[in-house]
Design a protein around this motif. Structure first.
Motif, mmCIF file in Angstrom:
data_model
loop_
_atom_site.group_PDB
_atom_site.id
_atom_site.type_symbol
_atom_site.label_atom_id
_atom_site.label_comp_id
_atom_site.label_asym_id
_atom_site.label_seq_id
_atom_site.Cartn_x
_atom_site.Cartn_y
_atom_site.Cartn_z
ATOM 1 N N ALA A 169 -0.270 29.034 -13.833
ATOM 2 C CA ALA A 169 1.095 28.603 -14.170
ATOM 3 C C ALA A 169 1.096 27.184 -14.734
ATOM 4 C CB ALA A 169 1.979 28.683 -12.931
ATOM 5 N N LYS A 170 0.260 26.343 -14.158
ATOM 6 C CA LYS A 170 0.150 24.965 -14.641
ATOM 7 C C LYS A 170 -0.350 24.971 -16.092
ATOM 8 C CE LYS A 170 -0.979 20.714 -12.183
ATOM 9 N NZ LYS A 170 -1.761 20.131 -11.094
ATOM 10 N N LEU A 171 -1.377 25.786 -16.356
ATOM 11 C CA LEU A 171 -1.926 25.878 -17.717
ATOM 12 C C LEU A 171 -0.877 26.356 -18.716
ATOM 13 C CD1 LEU A 171 -5.410 27.532 -17.009
ATOM 14 C CD2 LEU A 171 -5.025 25.305 -18.096
ATOM 15 N N SER A 193 -1.671 42.203 -24.842
ATOM 16 C CA SER A 193 -1.709 41.357 -26.037
ATOM 17 C C SER A 193 -2.859 40.354 -26.008
ATOM 18 C CB SER A 193 -0.380 40.642 -26.201
ATOM 19 O OG SER A 193 -0.087 39.999 -24.990
ATOM 20 N N PHE A 194 -3.380 40.058 -24.836
ATOM 21 C CA PHE A 194 -4.544 39.172 -24.734
ATOM 22 C C PHE A 194 -5.595 39.865 -23.885
ATOM 23 C CE2 PHE A 194 -1.271 36.051 -25.700
ATOM 24 C CZ PHE A 194 -1.942 35.175 -26.551
ATOM 25 N N SER A 195 -6.847 39.678 -24.261
ATOM 26 C CA SER A 195 -7.895 40.275 -23.444
ATOM 27 C C SER A 195 -8.557 39.185 -22.603
ATOM 28 C CB SER A 195 -8.874 40.965 -24.390
ATOM 29 O OG SER A 195 -10.128 40.980 -23.833
ATOM 30 N N LEU A 213 -11.761 33.664 -14.575
ATOM 31 C CA LEU A 213 -10.508 34.085 -15.209
ATOM 32 C C LEU A 213 -9.664 32.870 -15.594
ATOM 33 C CD1 LEU A 213 -8.440 36.305 -15.927
ATOM 34 C CD2 LEU A 213 -7.739 36.318 -13.526
ATOM 35 N N LYS A 214 -9.634 31.916 -14.683
ATOM 36 C CA LYS A 214 -8.876 30.685 -14.943
ATOM 37 C C LYS A 214 -9.464 29.939 -16.136
ATOM 38 C CE LYS A 214 -10.177 27.209 -12.784
ATOM 39 N NZ LYS A 214 -10.761 26.640 -11.579
ATOM 40 N N THR A 215 -10.799 29.843 -16.191
ATOM 41 C CA THR A 215 -11.459 29.152 -17.306
ATOM 42 C C THR A 215 -11.154 29.867 -18.624
ATOM 43 O OG1 THR A 215 -13.207 28.579 -15.766
ATOM 44 C CG2 THR A 215 -13.695 28.241 -18.093
ATOM 45 N N ALA A 216 -11.214 31.198 -18.603
ATOM 46 C CA ALA A 216 -10.931 31.968 -19.820
ATOM 47 C C ALA A 216 -9.492 31.735 -20.277
ATOM 48 C CB ALA A 216 -11.177 33.449 -19.561
ATOM 49 N N LEU A 217 -8.590 31.667 -19.320
ATOM 50 C CA LEU A 217 -7.185 31.416 -19.660
ATOM 51 C C LEU A 217 -7.037 30.014 -20.265
ATOM 52 C CD1 LEU A 217 -4.260 32.577 -19.452
ATOM 53 C CD2 LEU A 217 -4.053 31.320 -17.305
ATOM 54 N N ALA A 218 -7.724 29.041 -19.658
ATOM 55 C CA ALA A 218 -7.657 27.663 -20.176
ATOM 56 C C ALA A 218 -8.156 27.613 -21.614
ATOM 57 C CB ALA A 218 -8.487 26.742 -19.283
ATOM 58 N N ARG A 219 -9.252 28.333 -21.867
ATOM 59 C CA ARG A 219 -9.814 28.350 -23.222
ATOM 60 C C ARG A 219 -8.838 28.996 -24.205
ATOM 61 N NH1 ARG A 219 -14.888 30.795 -22.122
ATOM 62 N NH2 ARG A 219 -15.908 29.157 -20.967
ATOM 63 N N THR A 220 -8.242 30.091 -23.799
ATOM 64 C CA THR A 220 -7.293 30.795 -24.668
ATOM 65 C C THR A 220 -6.105 29.892 -24.989
ATOM 66 O OG1 THR A 220 -7.921 32.815 -23.527
ATOM 67 C CG2 THR A 220 -5.965 32.944 -24.905
ATOM 68 N N PHE A 239 -2.499 37.883 -17.398
ATOM 69 C CA PHE A 239 -3.123 37.278 -16.217
ATOM 70 C C PHE A 239 -2.752 38.049 -14.950
ATOM 71 C CE2 PHE A 239 -2.790 34.518 -12.546
ATOM 72 C CZ PHE A 239 -4.063 33.960 -12.486
ATOM 73 N N GLN A 240 -1.478 38.306 -14.781
ATOM 74 C CA GLN A 240 -1.001 39.006 -13.581
ATOM 75 C C GLN A 240 -1.623 40.403 -13.476
ATOM 76 O OE1 GLN A 240 3.268 38.915 -12.031
ATOM 77 N NE2 GLN A 240 3.239 40.808 -13.203
ATOM 78 N N ASP A 241 -1.675 41.080 -14.619
ATOM 79 C CA ASP A 241 -2.247 42.428 -14.647
ATOM 80 C C ASP A 241 -3.726 42.380 -14.251
ATOM 81 O OD1 ASP A 241 -1.895 45.260 -15.503
ATOM 82 O OD2 ASP A 241 -3.522 44.708 -16.862
#
Ligand code: KG4
Ligand code: ZN
Length: 350
Positions: A169-171, A193-195, A213-220, A239-241
């Motif tokens: 959520a912060k990201l 929509s995002f993998s 997962l968090k790192t991948a989200l940060a990168r995206t 992310f939630q899924d």
């Protein structure tokens, strides 16, 4: 038997009154959310001081709600760990003082046991049952064999599920606390929509991992630059899924272990703040259904931190004569299954 419950281990000051026939006579929760929001997370010293300021009037209000006086209370239960130790000390010391003055039993409750037994406050759930405990500080699969009797099957090797929601959520610029914010944003998003990587999915065992997962989200997020509201909703949804799938995958492995050990066991319980999430509940309901298990998920108000679950754990312990001395020392760490091996990673919680 009427028990006063007190919860101060994190950022909720809570007081509740529960009786042995599962009636919640009062259930007050005062969130410190607004106090900590400017810091983007919980500041332990600020939390402890706020508990100290608010606990006394909150207990008075809870007793008022229950239309009872302090003389009607048969025992007092407080979270005595694990958690932010300053806050835990405020609640536990208050409870001890009440117990000493009124000469009634004091019950030092493990906060995790509060979550673990909350299902028995709302439904007929017999031991043993399989428990997925997902909160801000914990992510564990356990077999609940009885009051005070837990066998841990798996835990997180890095972040807890709630912690992952908060960081995501912060990201995404959705603020604190993250879980409810992500859930809200995800409603208008498309999970496909995002993998994102699928942590641990398909691997044997019951351990969790969310830091990749968090790192991948940060990168995206970094790659995308400025996010449109739709992109935020899509990422929240993806992310939630992913978290829901990871939780269900690990729980499925735990179901096999549970079945082997307890062929007649028929219940899966989900508890802790993250269990308030509808998408996660729905996925677990499907998993339970596919495996011939009943899913018991307390209502969201009893999933996030509250004192009714602490009072109820107190009722359960009092029935078994498991009261505690007034010199019980609060514990910042307090695993439910002390015999469980350490998870294969650093930063393991409790
Ligand atoms: O059990 P809890 O209230 O406190 C702890 O003992 O940690 O859990 C708080 C955690 C937070 O990380 C919060 O973001 C998460 O539970 N949470 C949720 C939701 N509501 C609270 N996570 C996902 N979806 C929700 N609706
Ligand atoms: Zn909790």
């Amino acid at each position: 038997m009427i028990v006063l419950g007190i919860e101060t281990s994190c950022d909720e000051t809570a007081a509740a009154v529960v009786d042995e026939s599962r009636r919640i006579l009062a259930d007050r929760v005062l969130s410190q959310e607004a106090l900590h929001r400017p810091f983007g997370g919980i500041v332990p010293e600020v939390a402890a001081r706020s508990h100290l300021d608010h606990l006394d009037p909150l207990i008075a209000a809870a007793l008022d709600d229950a239309e009872l006086g302090i003389a009607d209370i048969d025992a007092v239960a407080a979270t005595a760990g694990p958690g932010l130790i300053g806050g835990v000390m405020v609640g536990a010391t208050f409870a001890k003082a009440v117990a000493a003055v009124r000469k009634i039993p004091f019950l030092a409750v493990n906060h995790l046991e509060g979550h673990a037994l909350s299902a028995r406050l709302i439904a007929d759930v017999a031991f043993p049952y399989l428990l997925l405990l997902v909160s801000g500080g914990h992510c564990q699969l356990l077999i609940v064999e009885g009051v005070g009797r837990y066998a841990r099957l798996g835990t997180t090797v890095d972040d807890a599920a709630g912690e992952a929601f908060d960081k995501a959520a912060k990201l995404l610029g959705l603020g604190y606390p993250g879980g409810p914010a992500i859930e809200k944003a995800a409603r208008t998003g498309d999970p496909k929509s995002f993998s994102l990587p699928r942590p641990m999915i398909g691997k044997p065992g019951c351990d969790f991992s969310f830091s990749g997962l968090k790192t991948a989200l940060a990168r995206t997020v970094a790659k995308a630059g400025k996010l449109t509201p739709q992109a935020v909703a899509d990422l929240a949804s993806a992310f939630q899924d992913t978290v829901a799938r990871a939780l269900a995958d690990r729980t499925e492995n735990a179901v096999s272990v549970f079945r082997d050990r307890h062929p007649r066991g028929d219940t899966l319980v989900v508890a802790g703040g993250v269990a308030a999430n509808e998408a996660i509940r729905a996925r677990l309901a499907r998993l339970a259904d596919e495996n011939g298990l009943r899913l018991v998920a307390p209502p969201p108000k009893l999933c996030t931190d509250n004192a009714a679950m602490i009072a109820w754990a107190g009722v359960e312990r009092l029935k078994l004569g498991l009261t505690d001395p007034l010199d019980f020392a609060p514990r910042p760490r307090w695993p439910l299954d002390p015999a469980a091996p350490k998870a294969p990673g650093a930063g393991v919680k409790a």
